[in-house]
Design a protein around this motif. Sequence first.
Motif, mmCIF file in Angstrom:
data_model
loop_
_atom_site.group_PDB
_atom_site.id
_atom_site.type_symbol
_atom_site.label_atom_id
_atom_site.label_comp_id
_atom_site.label_asym_id
_atom_site.label_seq_id
_atom_site.Cartn_x
_atom_site.Cartn_y
_atom_site.Cartn_z
ATOM 1 N N PHE A 25 66.355 39.351 40.212
ATOM 2 C CA PHE A 25 65.455 40.140 41.064
ATOM 3 C C PHE A 25 65.811 41.623 41.006
ATOM 4 C CE2 PHE A 25 64.776 36.023 43.522
ATOM 5 C CZ PHE A 25 63.545 35.780 42.936
ATOM 6 N N ALA A 26 67.109 41.921 40.912
ATOM 7 C CA ALA A 26 67.522 43.322 40.752
ATOM 8 C C ALA A 26 67.008 43.886 39.428
ATOM 9 C CB ALA A 26 69.052 43.438 40.830
ATOM 10 N N ALA A 27 67.039 43.067 38.376
ATOM 11 C CA ALA A 27 66.518 43.509 37.076
ATOM 12 C C ALA A 27 65.021 43.814 37.174
ATOM 13 C CB ALA A 27 66.783 42.446 36.014
ATOM 14 N N LEU A 28 64.288 42.998 37.910
ATOM 15 C CA LEU A 28 62.864 43.271 38.099
ATOM 16 C C LEU A 28 62.655 44.601 38.816
ATOM 17 C CD1 LEU A 28 61.430 39.756 39.047
ATOM 18 C CD2 LEU A 28 61.243 40.972 36.866
ATOM 19 N N THR B 213 55.399 50.840 36.178
ATOM 20 C CA THR B 213 54.808 50.832 37.522
ATOM 21 C C THR B 213 53.477 50.110 37.615
ATOM 22 O OG1 THR B 213 53.783 52.973 37.103
ATOM 23 C CG2 THR B 213 55.949 52.984 38.173
ATOM 24 N N ASP B 214 52.868 49.730 36.499
ATOM 25 C CA ASP B 214 51.567 49.076 36.559
ATOM 26 C C ASP B 214 51.653 47.574 36.827
ATOM 27 O OD1 ASP B 214 52.722 48.732 34.071
ATOM 28 O OD2 ASP B 214 50.796 48.475 33.069
ATOM 29 N N ALA B 215 52.838 47.023 36.853
ATOM 30 C CA ALA B 215 53.012 45.589 37.079
ATOM 31 C C ALA B 215 53.461 45.307 38.505
ATOM 32 C CB ALA B 215 54.040 45.052 36.090
ATOM 33 N N ASN B 216 53.411 44.054 38.892
ATOM 34 C CA ASN B 216 53.863 43.638 40.224
ATOM 35 C C ASN B 216 55.334 43.248 40.228
ATOM 36 O OD1 ASN B 216 51.445 43.951 41.662
ATOM 37 N ND2 ASN B 216 50.659 42.045 40.802
ATOM 38 N N PHE C 50 61.224 57.823 47.457
ATOM 39 C CA PHE C 50 61.938 57.048 48.471
ATOM 40 C C PHE C 50 62.051 55.582 48.037
ATOM 41 C CE2 PHE C 50 61.781 54.554 52.501
ATOM 42 C CZ PHE C 50 63.055 54.865 52.949
ATOM 43 N N ILE C 51 60.979 55.006 47.521
ATOM 44 C CA ILE C 51 60.993 53.613 47.067
ATOM 45 C C ILE C 51 61.929 53.457 45.871
ATOM 46 C CG2 ILE C 51 59.582 51.754 46.070
ATOM 47 C CD1 ILE C 51 59.128 52.267 49.098
ATOM 48 N N ILE C 52 61.906 54.415 44.962
ATOM 49 C CA ILE C 52 62.813 54.364 43.812
ATOM 50 C C ILE C 52 64.261 54.416 44.283
ATOM 51 C CG2 ILE C 52 63.628 55.663 41.789
ATOM 52 C CD1 ILE C 52 60.658 56.385 41.284
ATOM 53 N N ILE C 53 64.550 55.254 45.258
ATOM 54 C CA ILE C 53 65.914 55.349 45.798
ATOM 55 C C ILE C 53 66.342 54.019 46.414
ATOM 56 C CG2 ILE C 53 67.321 56.425 47.612
ATOM 57 C CD1 ILE C 53 65.745 59.038 46.990
ATOM 58 N N LEU C 54 65.438 53.387 47.161
ATOM 59 C CA LEU C 54 65.762 52.080 47.760
ATOM 60 C C LEU C 54 66.041 51.042 46.673
ATOM 61 C CD1 LEU C 54 63.247 51.789 50.738
ATOM 62 C CD2 LEU C 54 65.657 52.471 50.796
ATOM 63 N N LYS C 55 65.228 51.047 45.621
ATOM 64 C CA LYS C 55 65.446 50.109 44.517
ATOM 65 C C LYS C 55 66.817 50.338 43.886
ATOM 66 C CE LYS C 55 60.584 49.520 43.286
ATOM 67 N NZ LYS C 55 59.555 49.738 42.240
ATOM 68 N N ILE C 56 67.174 51.588 43.674
ATOM 69 C CA ILE C 56 68.468 51.907 43.059
ATOM 70 C C ILE C 56 69.621 51.471 43.961
ATOM 71 C CG2 ILE C 56 69.966 53.821 42.349
ATOM 72 C CD1 ILE C 56 67.361 55.187 41.280
#
Length: 122
Positions: free
Chosen positions: A62-65, A73-76, A4-10
Amino acid sequence: MDIFIIILKIIIIIGILNVWLLRFNTKTEWRGNGASNMNEEFSNYGLPSWFVPVIGFLKIGFAALLVISIFKTDANLGLIGAVGMGVLMIGAIGMHVKIKDTLKRSLPAFLMLVMSAIIALF
């Protein structure tokens, strides 16, 4: 929840790239005060012309981040991208309110803010 989080990011990534790269010089029903392009929209908000590339750089950054955070996934990076995007969306909503735009024109920024908040919280 991870999917779900990956979908929101996309969704955020595609939305930002669509607005800032594909439709930068295009009139849309979402532009502030009926502007015909991004430069005119920022002018309608009463912002200086140098704000356009600065905000564009920040939004794409920010989109690139958010993109990187899908794979690293280990970074903030996801948190930084989401919070940064959320702050920019608060500013976008504020600009729509400032010029007394219809609620409809603020909807994309509001939805991006909500998605950014969900990403930041989870």
